[in-house]
Design an enzyme around this catalytic site. Structure first.
Site, PDB file in Angstrom:
ATOM      1  N   TYR A 173       0.901  -1.337   0.279  1.00  0.00           N
ATOM      2  CA  TYR A 173      -0.091   0.015   0.192  1.00  0.00           C
ATOM      3  C   TYR A 173       0.531   1.321   0.036  1.00  0.00           C
ATOM      4  O   TYR A 173       0.530   2.005  -0.690  1.00  0.00           O
ATOM      5  CB  TYR A 173      -1.047   0.152   1.562  1.00  0.00           C
ATOM      6  CG  TYR A 173      -2.042  -1.667   1.642  1.00  0.00           C
ATOM      7  CD1 TYR A 173      -2.279  -1.508   0.182  1.00  0.00           C
ATOM      8  CD2 TYR A 173      -1.684  -1.889   2.252  1.00  0.00           C
ATOM      9  CE1 TYR A 173      -2.838  -2.691  -0.027  1.00  0.00           C
ATOM     10  CE2 TYR A 173      -3.042  -2.593   2.484  1.00  0.00           C
ATOM     11  CZ  TYR A 173      -3.568  -3.320   1.051  1.00  0.00           C
ATOM     12  OH  TYR A 173      -4.717  -4.889   1.402  1.00  0.00           O
TER      13      TYR A 173
HETATM   14  C1  COA Z   1      -0.923  -8.827   0.825  1.00  0.00           C
HETATM   15  C2  COA Z   1      -0.247  -9.237  -0.362  1.00  0.00           C
HETATM   16  C3  COA Z   1      -1.928  -9.544  -1.322  1.00  0.00           C
HETATM   17  C4  COA Z   1       0.693  -8.644  -1.072  1.00  0.00           C
HETATM   18  O1  COA Z   1       0.154  -9.364  -1.892  1.00  0.00           O
HETATM   19  P1  COA Z   1       1.785 -10.433  -2.594  1.00  0.00           P
HETATM   20  O2  COA Z   1       2.095 -10.917  -3.801  1.00  0.00           O
HETATM   21  O3  COA Z   1       2.197 -10.914  -1.560  1.00  0.00           O
HETATM   22  O4  COA Z   1       2.707  -8.394  -2.856  1.00  0.00           O
HETATM   23  P2  COA Z   1       3.276  -7.857  -3.420  1.00  0.00           P
HETATM   24  O5  COA Z   1       2.386  -7.862  -5.182  1.00  0.00           O
HETATM   25  O6  COA Z   1       3.175  -6.743  -3.324  1.00  0.00           O
HETATM   26  O7  COA Z   1       4.748  -8.617  -4.056  1.00  0.00           O
HETATM   27  C5  COA Z   1       5.761  -8.175  -2.918  1.00  0.00           C
HETATM   28  C6  COA Z   1       6.936  -8.828  -3.850  1.00  0.00           C
HETATM   29  O8  COA Z   1       7.222  -7.976  -5.107  1.00  0.00           O
HETATM   30  C7  COA Z   1       8.664  -8.223  -5.164  1.00  0.00           C
HETATM   31  N1  COA Z   1       8.678  -6.142  -5.255  1.00  0.00           N
HETATM   32  C8  COA Z   1       7.911  -5.663  -4.913  1.00  0.00           C
HETATM   33  N2  COA Z   1       8.100  -4.507  -5.223  1.00  0.00           N
HETATM   34  C9  COA Z   1       9.089  -4.700  -5.728  1.00  0.00           C
HETATM   35  C10 COA Z   1      10.143  -4.544  -7.635  1.00  0.00           C
HETATM   36  N3  COA Z   1       9.658  -2.659  -7.549  1.00  0.00           N
HETATM   37  N4  COA Z   1      10.584  -5.304  -7.737  1.00  0.00           N
HETATM   38  C11 COA Z   1      10.981  -6.072  -7.534  1.00  0.00           C
HETATM   39  N5  COA Z   1      10.471  -7.197  -6.655  1.00  0.00           N
HETATM   40  C12 COA Z   1       9.841  -6.215  -5.490  1.00  0.00           C
HETATM   41  C13 COA Z   1       9.644  -8.321  -3.103  1.00  0.00           C
HETATM   42  O9  COA Z   1       9.909  -9.370  -3.197  1.00  0.00           O
HETATM   43  C14 COA Z   1       7.745  -8.305  -2.638  1.00  0.00           C
HETATM   44  O10 COA Z   1       7.413  -8.588  -1.407  1.00  0.00           O
HETATM   45  P3  COA Z   1       8.075  -8.130  -0.193  1.00  0.00           P
HETATM   46  O11 COA Z   1       6.902  -6.954   0.198  1.00  0.00           O
HETATM   47  O12 COA Z   1       8.342  -8.817   0.936  1.00  0.00           O
HETATM   48  O13 COA Z   1       9.055  -7.129  -0.158  1.00  0.00           O
HETATM   49  C15 COA Z   1      -0.505 -10.674   0.511  1.00  0.00           C
HETATM   50  O14 COA Z   1       1.143 -10.950   0.619  1.00  0.00           O
HETATM   51  C16 COA Z   1      -1.195 -11.529   1.081  1.00  0.00           C
HETATM   52  O15 COA Z   1      -2.301 -11.822   0.668  1.00  0.00           O
HETATM   53  N6  COA Z   1      -0.733 -11.193   2.799  1.00  0.00           N
HETATM   54  C17 COA Z   1      -2.125 -11.932   3.653  1.00  0.00           C
HETATM   55  C18 COA Z   1      -2.983 -11.089   3.335  1.00  0.00           C
HETATM   56  C19 COA Z   1      -3.695  -9.561   3.836  1.00  0.00           C
HETATM   57  O16 COA Z   1      -2.233  -9.546   4.487  1.00  0.00           O
HETATM   58  N7  COA Z   1      -4.118  -9.137   2.840  1.00  0.00           N
HETATM   59  C20 COA Z   1      -4.005  -7.822   2.629  1.00  0.00           C
HETATM   60  C21 COA Z   1      -5.264  -7.387   3.545  1.00  0.00           C
HETATM   61  S1  COA Z   1      -5.717  -5.891   4.016  1.00  0.00           S
END
Ligand code: COA
Length: 211
Positions: A173
């Site tokens: 976010y």
């Molecule tokens: C929150 C959630 C939806 C995020 O989805 P995700 O696919 O895991 O994460 P993102 O799309 O943000 O990708 C993140 C990863 O991409 C990579 N990334 C991000 N930006 C990047 C960039 N500019 N270049 C390269 N890699 C990158 C990193 O590895 C990053 O991991 P990090 O945040 O641990 O550093 C998921 O982790 C989830 O379901 N979490 C549990 C439930 C939750 O919290 N939901 C939200 C409730 S409000």
């Protein structure tokens, strides 16, 4: 399901979910939610009626990520849903809207300022990636897809407070320019502190543009 990103090299595939498709895949979607949030099994039974009702709300839109079935390995293989997100247009009769309005009033916001933020927004209600599929920007892809071409002036969401904003949801976010609307807010009936975050739409605008 209408494919959104059709690059054959990209697995999983991000798809828009119609209301009917979402209902058909509700149990799968809820299983992802429970696994992603680390909630006890059984939580999905309480959530099912709520998610079913949400689908009927004005401006509802859903997306998912599916790993296509590999027909060479299983004769009855089916696509596997690994991530889901949805939201809808916020409205004064909604519980979440009323809670946030009350929270903002207690924080000292003027009625004009509250109306400005709450009269035209998309509520990002759910965004979950199965733990096995997290960390590959799938969440970001779903979120961008969901917010693409929305007619509302802004987007609001709530997420649990975590120390130092140190989890993937917070990093995502913040990376996309969401700023604080309410912090350490307790929704009625839930003791956990939440943050309400928001930003202007469209996302194409400067990513630092908060609400
Ligand atoms: C929150 C959630 C939806 C995020 O989805 P995700 O696919 O895991 O994460 P993102 O799309 O943000 O990708 C993140 C990863 O991409 C990579 N990334 C991000 N930006 C990047 C960039 N500019 N270049 C390269 N890699 C990158 C990193 O590895 C990053 O991991 P990090 O945040 O641990 O550093 C998921 O982790 C989830 O379901 N979490 C549990 C439930 C939750 O919290 N939901 C939200 C409730 S409000």
């Amino acid at each position: 399901m209408r494919p959104v990103d059709t690059n054959a090299d990209q697995i999983p595939l991000v798809v828009e979910l119609s209301a009917a498709e979402f209902r058909d895949r509700l149990q799968e979607a809820l299983a992802i939610y429970v696994a992603a949030m680390g909630y006890p099994r059984g939580t999905e039974y309480h959530r099912a009626p709520m998610w079913t009702e949400h689908v009927q709300r004005s401006g509802w839109c859903g997306v998912g990520a599916v790993v296509p079935a590999d027909p060479s390995t299983e004769s009855d293989a089916v696509d596997r849903l690994v991530a889901v997100a949805y939201g809808y247009r916020g409205a004064p009769e909604q519980w979440w809207h009323q809670q946030v309005r009350t929270g903002l009033r207690h924080t000292g916001w003027t009625l004009d300022r509250i109306d400005t933020i709450l009269d035209d927004y998309f509520e990002l209600t759910e965004l979950h990636v199965h733990p096995d599929a997290q960390g590959h920007r799938l969440g970001e892809t779903l979120l961008l897809r969901l917010l693409d071409r929305r007619p509302e002036r802004g987007v609001l969401l709530s997420t649990p407070e975590v120390a130092d904003e140190d989890n993937r949801a917070w990093r995502l976010y913040r990376r996309l320019g969401f700023t604080d609307v309410l912090r350490h807010f307790r929704f009625a009936g839930d003791n956990r502190p939440f943050a309400v975050l928001g930003r202007n739409l469209p996302l194409g605008r400067s990513l630092s543009a908060g609400l």
